[in-house]
Write an enzyme that holds these catalytic residues in place. Sequence first.
Site, short mmCIF file in Angstrom:
data_model
loop_
_atom_site.label_atom_id
_atom_site.label_comp_id
_atom_site.label_asym_id
_atom_site.label_seq_id
_atom_site.Cartn_x
_atom_site.Cartn_y
_atom_site.Cartn_z
N CYS A 86 0.84 -1.20 0.00
CA CYS A 86 0.00 0.00 0.00
C CYS A 86 0.88 1.26 0.00
O CYS A 86 1.48 1.58 1.03
CB CYS A 86 -0.89 -0.05 1.25
SG CYS A 86 -1.74 1.48 1.65
N CYS A 89 0.29 3.78 2.80
CA CYS A 89 0.73 3.20 4.08
C CYS A 89 2.23 3.39 4.26
O CYS A 89 2.70 3.82 5.31
CB CYS A 89 0.41 1.70 4.14
SG CYS A 89 -1.33 1.26 3.98
#
Length: 188
Positions: A86, A89
């Site tokens: 991600c 993230c």
Amino acid sequence: MKLLKNWYYVIFILLVIWLIVDNIQTRMNESNQKTESSNPFAYLVKKPKIGSPVPDFELSDITGKKYKIQDLNGKPVVINFWATWCPPCKSELPLFQDLKAIHSDDLVILAVNIQESKVTVASFIENNKYNFPVLLDENGMVTDEFGVFAYPATFFIDKEGIIRSHYVGQLNKELLQKNLETIGIDAW
């Protein structure tokens, strides 16, 4: 003949619509037995509410050490749900590293990895030299308990174990500061 063919299409479309509506009504009845909401998708979004106690859970970190959330009462806690695949993230993890360096004594940061292998996560953490606890939610049960369905997702819990804020998406310094203030932490 052409008119009759058009009626077949109309009847077919009406039949499909009826089947869809019937299916939705059946699912609504089933979900109403599980939740108090009449929303057929309510069971998908069962995250704890702001002002409610943090759900109890226990997870191991990448070294095998167990963390039980209830054992952390007395200190504010930040729980970040993330994954190595991600990009948002990965972009916000350095903020948590900086925060850990500043608030190592008065704030607990837990990064909960979502269903990735221990080897993948450990390699990523080691390569980036992060030193905050990284917990493994290998079966996704804690992620489900928190109702997380988009990443990253961060929960801010006060020292009494009450959720004071929740943010879905990539945090920057300003957003992190604003959310940390809800649990009595001045980030920078």
